[in-house]
Write a protein that holds these residues in place. Structure first.
Motif, short mmCIF file in Angstrom:
data_model
loop_
_atom_site.label_atom_id
_atom_site.label_comp_id
_atom_site.label_asym_id
_atom_site.label_seq_id
_atom_site.Cartn_x
_atom_site.Cartn_y
_atom_site.Cartn_z
N TRP A 180 0.86 -1.19 0.00
CA TRP A 180 0.00 0.00 0.00
C TRP A 180 0.89 1.24 0.00
O TRP A 180 1.68 1.42 0.94
CB TRP A 180 -0.86 0.03 1.26
CG TRP A 180 -1.94 -1.01 1.30
CD1 TRP A 180 -1.83 -2.26 1.80
CD2 TRP A 180 -3.28 -0.86 0.84
NE1 TRP A 180 -3.02 -2.92 1.69
CE2 TRP A 180 -3.94 -2.08 1.10
CE3 TRP A 180 -4.01 0.16 0.24
CZ2 TRP A 180 -5.26 -2.30 0.79
CZ3 TRP A 180 -5.33 -0.06 -0.07
CH2 TRP A 180 -5.95 -1.27 0.19
N PRO A 181 0.79 2.10 -1.01
CA PRO A 181 1.59 3.35 -0.97
C PRO A 181 0.98 4.37 0.00
O PRO A 181 -0.18 4.74 -0.15
CB PRO A 181 1.53 3.85 -2.42
CG PRO A 181 0.43 3.13 -3.08
CD PRO A 181 -0.02 1.99 -2.23
N VAL A 182 1.77 4.76 0.97
CA VAL A 182 1.29 5.68 2.00
C VAL A 182 2.18 6.92 2.01
O VAL A 182 3.41 6.81 2.13
CB VAL A 182 1.34 5.01 3.39
CG1 VAL A 182 0.94 6.00 4.48
CG2 VAL A 182 0.45 3.78 3.43
N PRO A 188 8.79 10.95 1.93
CA PRO A 188 8.52 10.18 0.72
C PRO A 188 7.26 9.34 0.87
O PRO A 188 6.64 9.31 1.93
CB PRO A 188 9.75 9.27 0.66
CG PRO A 188 10.11 9.04 2.09
CD PRO A 188 9.77 10.31 2.81
N THR A 189 6.91 8.65 -0.21
CA THR A 189 5.85 7.66 -0.13
C THR A 189 6.47 6.33 0.31
O THR A 189 7.52 5.94 -0.20
CB THR A 189 5.17 7.50 -1.50
OG1 THR A 189 4.57 8.75 -1.84
CG2 THR A 189 4.10 6.42 -1.48
N LEU A 190 5.84 5.68 1.28
CA LEU A 190 6.33 4.38 1.73
C LEU A 190 5.38 3.31 1.23
O LEU A 190 4.16 3.45 1.34
CB LEU A 190 6.39 4.32 3.25
CG LEU A 190 7.32 5.30 3.95
CD1 LEU A 190 7.28 5.08 5.46
CD2 LEU A 190 8.76 5.15 3.45
N GLU A 191 5.94 2.25 0.66
CA GLU A 191 5.10 1.11 0.28
C GLU A 191 5.12 0.13 1.43
O GLU A 191 6.15 -0.49 1.73
CB GLU A 191 5.64 0.47 -1.00
CG GLU A 191 5.30 1.28 -2.23
CD GLU A 191 5.47 0.49 -3.51
OE1 GLU A 191 6.00 -0.63 -3.45
OE2 GLU A 191 5.07 1.00 -4.57
N LEU A 192 3.97 -0.02 2.04
CA LEU A 192 3.87 -0.85 3.24
C LEU A 192 3.07 -2.10 2.91
O LEU A 192 1.90 -2.02 2.53
CB LEU A 192 3.17 -0.04 4.34
CG LEU A 192 3.12 -0.63 5.73
CD1 LEU A 192 4.51 -0.74 6.34
CD2 LEU A 192 2.24 0.25 6.63
N SER A 193 3.70 -3.26 3.04
CA SER A 193 3.00 -4.51 2.77
C SER A 193 2.48 -5.14 4.04
O SER A 193 1.53 -5.90 4.03
CB SER A 193 3.95 -5.51 2.11
OG SER A 193 4.48 -4.96 0.94
N ARG A 194 3.14 -4.86 5.12
CA ARG A 194 2.73 -5.44 6.39
C ARG A 194 3.16 -4.47 7.48
O ARG A 194 4.26 -3.92 7.44
CB ARG A 194 3.44 -6.78 6.60
CG ARG A 194 2.90 -7.59 7.75
CD ARG A 194 3.69 -8.84 7.96
NE ARG A 194 3.66 -9.73 6.82
CZ ARG A 194 4.42 -10.82 6.70
NH1 ARG A 194 5.27 -11.12 7.66
NH2 ARG A 194 4.35 -11.61 5.65
N GLY A 195 2.29 -4.22 8.44
CA GLY A 195 2.67 -3.37 9.55
C GLY A 195 1.80 -2.14 9.70
O GLY A 195 0.67 -2.09 9.19
N ALA A 196 2.35 -1.18 10.39
CA ALA A 196 1.58 0.02 10.74
C ALA A 196 2.49 1.24 10.78
O ALA A 196 3.71 1.11 10.87
CB ALA A 196 0.92 -0.18 12.09
N ILE A 197 1.86 2.40 10.68
CA ILE A 197 2.60 3.66 10.72
C ILE A 197 1.90 4.60 11.70
O ILE A 197 0.67 4.63 11.75
CB ILE A 197 2.63 4.32 9.31
CG1 ILE A 197 3.43 3.45 8.34
CG2 ILE A 197 3.23 5.73 9.38
CD1 ILE A 197 3.44 3.99 6.91
N GLY B 136 -1.18 2.97 -8.67
CA GLY B 136 -0.06 2.32 -8.00
C GLY B 136 -0.47 1.60 -6.74
O GLY B 136 0.38 1.09 -6.03
N GLY B 137 -1.77 1.53 -6.44
CA GLY B 137 -2.23 0.84 -5.24
C GLY B 137 -2.51 -0.61 -5.54
O GLY B 137 -1.93 -1.21 -6.41
#
Lengths: 280, 138
Positions: A180-182, A188-197, B136-137
């Motif tokens: 998931w791009p966050v 920057p944008t972080l791509e997070l596949s697992r976890g939390a921010i 991109g999602g």
């Protein structure tokens, strides 16, 4: 991609679900909304009828399991962080001027002098009877962890309907195989596949009392708003509760300590510099 | 002088005796406990009954609370065992997978700020679903 937004816990809650529109998605959204409302009704210090307010008033109550669990997590965090994260900061927060919901705080006012408030109070949880008891003279605020707990609960519920993301005013968690791009504020944008921010900072929830800048992140060592060279910290962790605790702890520790902590994070300093640390 | 003191004590003792007599007579010790007001008796009986029921309800509440706590503890134990089993069988992996990217973000993490407004009402109570366009999602 389905999106649902609502307001709870004094902020905007955003849900994203990668699923087809239908009854299952709607039920999942509704269940998450109800869970947020249930937890807010239990954990809010601004609601006089919440179990947290009752505990602060009476000093001892038979607590519902979720309050017991959140407090247990908060006390574990207090031990792990050497007292930097502390749930018994309510009096210090009120003394700093945060004695009502943020929207109602006057941006600049006199009064609410210094001194008197203490942190680090004793909390006793009896798991057999489900009772919680506070040391006399101390009161709880679970604002530093309650939203993270709600996000972790919400992602469990929404995750049943498909890959998803829950964002509660900056505390967010994702579930699913694909990243998931966050976007991170000033980062920057972080791509997070697992976890939390989670992001903690003094750039939004701040006000002035007696001509002095105040904010909501209390340093339990001084019982006053933390004085640090950081403006904001964004942390990536395995769960939203953990990210919440780490963000506040790193913020209080300052730039160098946060950089050395080996936690994936974006540090924004008071003078505007940005540092990606912890392998980001 | 002595006679004045004597008179004073005589007066004081007489007053005390008078008040004791008055109190004794006011108490009507000769009056037998006659038939009480039936409404008062009914009220007392009802009070007794309500008290008994309140005690029973409290005992029932205590029993149910204890049973509920026991059930929660059992569930926690069961969940913990399941999680341990899952951890034992699941392939080991990092608890966090994250990398910096140039993709268009689907949302943002910022310092918590008060919400501006609630979502709009919809046909399904409490749920307003919209389709999000995400580049991109997922």
């Amino acid at each position: 991609m389905l999106r649902h937004e609502f307001r709870a816990m004094g902020t905007k809650i955003e849900l994203l679900l990668d699923a087809d529109e239908g009854e299952q998605a709607r039920s999942a959204f509704l269940a998450v909304k109800e869970e947020f409302e249930r937890l807010e009704a239990m954990l809010s210090r601004f609601r006089t009828d919440s179990e947290l307010s009752q505990l602060n008033r009476e000093g001892r109550i038979l607590a519902p399991p979720d309050l017991e669990r959140v407090l247990e997590l908060a006390l574990e965090a207090r031990e792990r962080t050497g007292g930097r994260f502390d749930p018994t900061v309510l009096d210090a927060l009120s003394q700093a001027g945060y004695d009502r919901s943020f929207e109602q705080i006057a941006p600049e006012a006199d009064g609410n002098g210094s001194g008197g408030a203490r942190c680090g109070g004793g909390v006793t949880i009896d798991h057999e009877t489900g009772s919680i008891e506070l040391e006399p003279g101390f009161h709880l605020d679970l604002g530093g962890i309650g939203k993270g707990y709600a996000v972790d609960r919400a992602i469990e519920i929404l995750g049943v309907a498909g890959p998803c993301l829950v964002n509660a005013g900056g505390d967010l968690a994702v579930r699913g195989e694909e990243p998931w791009p966050v976007g991170i504020e000033d980062g920057p944008t972080l791509e997070l596949s697992r976890g939390a921010i989670a992001t903690s900072g003094r750039d939004r929830r701040h006000w002035r009392r007696d001509g002095e800048e105040r904010h909501h992140l209390i340093d339990p060592a001084t019982s006053r708003p933390a004085e640090t060279d950081l403006l904001r910290v964004t942390v990536v962790a395995s769960a939203a509760v953990e990210a919440d605790v780490l963000a506040k702890t790193l913020f209080l520790g300052g730039e160098e300590e946060a950089a050395a902590a080996d936690v994936p994070a974006l540090l924004v300093t008071a003078d505007g510099r940005k540092r990606l640390v912890g392998g980001l | 002088m002595t006679s004045h003191v004597g008179r004073f004590w005589a007066m004081a003792i007489a007053l005390v005796v008078f008040f004791i007599l008055w109190a004794s007579i006011s108490a009507k010790p000769w009056a037998s406990s006659g038939p009480t007001d039936p409404r008062l008796a009914a009220l007392q009986a009802r009070e007794q009954k309500v008290q008994t029921r309140a005690i029973a309800a409290q005992q029932l509440l205590n029993r149910r609370w204890a049973a509920y706590r026991a059930s929660i503890l059992r569930q926690k134990g069961s969940l913990s065992a399941q999680q341990q089993a899952q951890l034992a069988t699941a392939p080991a992996g990092p608890s966090v997978i994250v990398k910096v990217s140039g993709a268009q973000p689907v949302t943002r993490s910022t310092t918590s700020a008060p919400a501006a407004a609630a979502s709009a009402p919809t046909s399904v109570p409490g749920v307003n679903v919209s389709r999000a366009t995400v580049a991109g999602g997922q």
